[in-house]
Design an enzyme around this catalytic site. Structure first.
Site, PDB file in Angstrom:
ATOM      1  N   ASN A  13      11.801  -8.580  28.975  1.00  0.00           N
ATOM      2  CA  ASN A  13      11.008  -7.872  27.981  1.00  0.00           C
ATOM      3  C   ASN A  13      10.539  -8.932  26.997  1.00  0.00           C
ATOM      4  O   ASN A  13      11.327  -9.486  26.236  1.00  0.00           O
ATOM      5  CB  ASN A  13      11.844  -6.795  27.271  1.00  0.00           C
ATOM      6  CG  ASN A  13      11.032  -6.040  26.227  1.00  0.00           C
ATOM      7  OD1 ASN A  13      10.256  -6.626  25.472  1.00  0.00           O
ATOM      8  ND2 ASN A  13      11.224  -4.730  26.167  1.00  0.00           N
ATOM      9  N   GLU A  41       6.761  -4.748  27.936  1.00  0.00           N
ATOM     10  CA  GLU A  41       6.179  -4.882  26.595  1.00  0.00           C
ATOM     11  C   GLU A  41       5.246  -6.095  26.523  1.00  0.00           C
ATOM     12  O   GLU A  41       5.323  -6.915  25.612  1.00  0.00           O
ATOM     13  CB  GLU A  41       7.254  -4.964  25.510  1.00  0.00           C
ATOM     14  CG  GLU A  41       7.855  -3.619  25.151  1.00  0.00           C
ATOM     15  CD  GLU A  41       8.521  -3.629  23.788  1.00  0.00           C
ATOM     16  OE1 GLU A  41       7.823  -3.297  22.804  1.00  0.00           O
ATOM     17  OE2 GLU A  41       9.712  -3.955  23.704  1.00  0.00           O
ATOM     18  N   TYR A 116       9.654  -0.082  32.321  1.00  0.00           N
ATOM     19  CA  TYR A 116       9.914  -0.056  30.889  1.00  0.00           C
ATOM     20  C   TYR A 116      10.097   1.391  30.466  1.00  0.00           C
ATOM     21  O   TYR A 116       9.141   2.128  30.259  1.00  0.00           O
ATOM     22  CB  TYR A 116       8.754  -0.715  30.121  1.00  0.00           C
ATOM     23  CG  TYR A 116       8.912  -0.676  28.618  1.00  0.00           C
ATOM     24  CD1 TYR A 116      10.129  -0.981  28.014  1.00  0.00           C
ATOM     25  CD2 TYR A 116       7.845  -0.328  27.799  1.00  0.00           C
ATOM     26  CE1 TYR A 116      10.271  -0.941  26.637  1.00  0.00           C
ATOM     27  CE2 TYR A 116       7.976  -0.290  26.421  1.00  0.00           C
ATOM     28  CZ  TYR A 116       9.190  -0.594  25.848  1.00  0.00           C
ATOM     29  OH  TYR A 116       9.330  -0.547  24.479  1.00  0.00           O
ATOM     30  N   ASP A 156      13.539  -3.279  31.237  1.00  0.00           N
ATOM     31  CA  ASP A 156      14.164  -2.716  30.047  1.00  0.00           C
ATOM     32  C   ASP A 156      14.262  -1.214  30.278  1.00  0.00           C
ATOM     33  O   ASP A 156      13.290  -0.484  30.073  1.00  0.00           O
ATOM     34  CB  ASP A 156      13.306  -3.051  28.822  1.00  0.00           C
ATOM     35  CG  ASP A 156      13.842  -2.432  27.545  1.00  0.00           C
ATOM     36  OD1 ASP A 156      14.903  -1.766  27.591  1.00  0.00           O
ATOM     37  OD2 ASP A 156      13.200  -2.615  26.496  1.00  0.00           O
ATOM     38  N   ASN A 158      16.372   0.795  28.705  1.00  0.00           N
ATOM     39  CA  ASN A 158      16.631   1.436  27.417  1.00  0.00           C
ATOM     40  C   ASN A 158      17.760   2.456  27.435  1.00  0.00           C
ATOM     41  O   ASN A 158      17.727   3.443  26.686  1.00  0.00           O
ATOM     42  CB  ASN A 158      15.338   2.069  26.872  1.00  0.00           C
ATOM     43  CG  ASN A 158      14.676   1.181  25.835  1.00  0.00           C
ATOM     44  OD1 ASN A 158      15.343   0.625  24.968  1.00  0.00           O
ATOM     45  ND2 ASN A 158      13.363   1.039  25.924  1.00  0.00           N
ATOM     46  N   ASP A 269      13.339 -10.412  21.378  1.00  0.00           N
ATOM     47  CA  ASP A 269      14.616  -9.805  21.008  1.00  0.00           C
ATOM     48  C   ASP A 269      15.453  -9.467  22.234  1.00  0.00           C
ATOM     49  O   ASP A 269      16.630  -9.107  22.103  1.00  0.00           O
ATOM     50  CB  ASP A 269      14.412  -8.572  20.119  1.00  0.00           C
ATOM     51  CG  ASP A 269      13.453  -7.547  20.704  1.00  0.00           C
ATOM     52  OD1 ASP A 269      12.775  -7.850  21.715  1.00  0.00           O
ATOM     53  OD2 ASP A 269      13.355  -6.446  20.137  1.00  0.00           O
ATOM     54  N   HIS A 270      14.871  -9.609  23.422  1.00  0.00           N
ATOM     55  CA  HIS A 270      15.594  -9.480  24.686  1.00  0.00           C
ATOM     56  C   HIS A 270      15.780 -10.867  25.306  1.00  0.00           C
ATOM     57  O   HIS A 270      15.001 -11.791  25.045  1.00  0.00           O
ATOM     58  CB  HIS A 270      14.803  -8.634  25.686  1.00  0.00           C
ATOM     59  CG  HIS A 270      14.642  -7.205  25.295  1.00  0.00           C
ATOM     60  ND1 HIS A 270      15.325  -6.175  25.908  1.00  0.00           N
ATOM     61  CD2 HIS A 270      13.854  -6.612  24.350  1.00  0.00           C
ATOM     62  CE1 HIS A 270      14.968  -5.022  25.368  1.00  0.00           C
ATOM     63  NE2 HIS A 270      14.069  -5.269  24.415  1.00  0.00           N
TER      64      HIS A 270
END
Length: 279
Positions: A13, A41, A116, A156, A158, A269-270
C-alpha cells in the site's frame, strides 16, 4: 543447471505513489529484485505510475471512480496474459479496489490479485460498503481457486484476523478493522483460529502465508499510524496479506515485511509484504 529463481511477489500500500517516490520508494524498489509488484492506494494516473516506475515495467492499473482515491495496480517484468477488474454485482462499484492478472511462469500460470478493502467505520454506511466488498470477495475466492491452482490475493485487506495481528487489540474490539463480523470472513477464508485445521486449507482453502511463516507470535505488523510513537513503539496492525491457494502457499520459500529502519525512512504508513515462490 542452477535452480530457477523464485518468483518474488510484493504487496505494497503505497499511500499515494507520487508521495511514496518522493520519500524513497524508488530506491527501495531498485534494490529489491521484484518480479510482480501489487500496489494499493495508488491515487495517480496510469501515466504517472509508468513514468515513476519506468518502461521496464508492464503496468496494469484500475483507478477509483473518484479521482485521487484508492486505486490498485500491478507492475510486472512480464506482460500479463489476461486481466480482470470486475467484482461483485453489476451495481457494485469496486473500481480501484480489485485487479486480477494471470502471468505465465515457465509452463505454469500464476494468478495475482491486488486488493484494497474499504477501511470502514462501525455503524455507518462506510461499514455497509465494506461488508458488500467482503461478501463479493468471499464469492470470488472459490472461482479464483477453480481458475488457477496457483493464485494469490495480496493487498491491504483492512482486517486484523486475530489478536496476534493487532498490538492494542483490546482497545479496538468495537472499531472497524477488528470487528467480530469482519474477522469472521477470515475464519471462512483460512479457518477459525481455534480449529485444528486453521490455516491448513480450512474454510475456503486459502492460506495466510504470513502467519504460516511467522507462527504464533505477535505481528509482525505491516501498518503503523503516522501519528505519535506508533512506529517507534511497534504499535501496529497486520492488515496487509498474501492469501494463497494451497499449491502456491506450499511453494513459498521466503517471507518478509520490509519495515523501515526508522520513522523518517518510511515512504508509506504501510510496509511492503515480500514473498518468494519457487514455481
Amino acid at each position: 543447471m542452477p535452480p530457477a529463481k523464485p518468483l518474488r511477489v510484493v504487496s505494497a500500500n503505497v499511500n499515494g505513489i507520487r508521495a511514496a517516490y518522493r520519500r524513497g520508494m524508488g530506491e527501495w524498489l531498485a534494490a529489491r529484485d521484484v518480479d510482480i509488484l501489487a500496489m494499493q492506494e495508488v491515487r495517480a494516473t496510469t501515466e504517472d505510475v509508468q513514468a515513476l516506475l519506468g518502461d521496464e515495467w508492464d503496468i496494469l492499473h484500475d483507478p477509483a471512480t473518484a479521482k485521487g482515491r484508492a486505486g490498485v495496480a500491478i507492475a510486472s517484468r512480464n506482460r500479463a496474459s489476461i486481466h480482470r477488474v470486475e467484482l461483485g454485482a453489476p451495481d457494485f462499484d469496486s473500481a480501484g479496489r480489485w485487479l486480477e492478472a494471470d502471468y505465465e511462469v515457465g509452463a505454469r500460470v500464476v494468478t495475482v490479485v491486488s486488493a484494497y478493502v474499504h477501511s470502514g467505520e462501525a455503524d455507518t454506511p462506510k461499514q455497509v460498503e465494506k461488508y458488500r466488498f467482503l461478501d463479493a470477495m468471499e464469492a470470488r475466492l472459490p472461482q479464483l481457486a477453480a481458475h488457477s491452482e496457483l493464485a494469490v490475493v495480496v493487498g491491504d485487506l483492512n482486517v486484523g484476523h486475530r489478536t496476534l495481528d493487532i498490538r492494542n487489540w483490546k482497545g479496538n474490539v468495537k472499531r472497524a478493522g477488528f470487528l467480530p463480523d469482519e474477522r469472521a470472513y477470515f475464519d471462512r477464508f483460512v479457518g477459525a483460529e481455534d480449529a485444528d485445521d486453521y490455516n491448513r486449507g480450512a474454510g475456503l482453502g486459502w492460506i495466510d502465508v504470513g502467519r504460516r511463516f511467522a507462527g504464533e507470535v505477535d505481528g509482525p505488523y505491516s501498518w503503523w499510524s503516522w501519528r505519535g510513537k506508533a512506529f517507534d513503539n511497534d504499535t501496529g496492525w497486520r492488515i496487509d496479506y498474501q492469501l494463497a491457494t494451497p499449491a502456491l502457499a506450499d511453494a513459498a520459500v521466503a517471507y518478509a515485511i520490509d519495515r523501515a529502519d526508522a520513522y523518517d525512512a518510511r515512504w508509506s504508513d504501510h510496509a511492503p509484504v515480500v514473498v518468494d515462490y519457487a514455481i
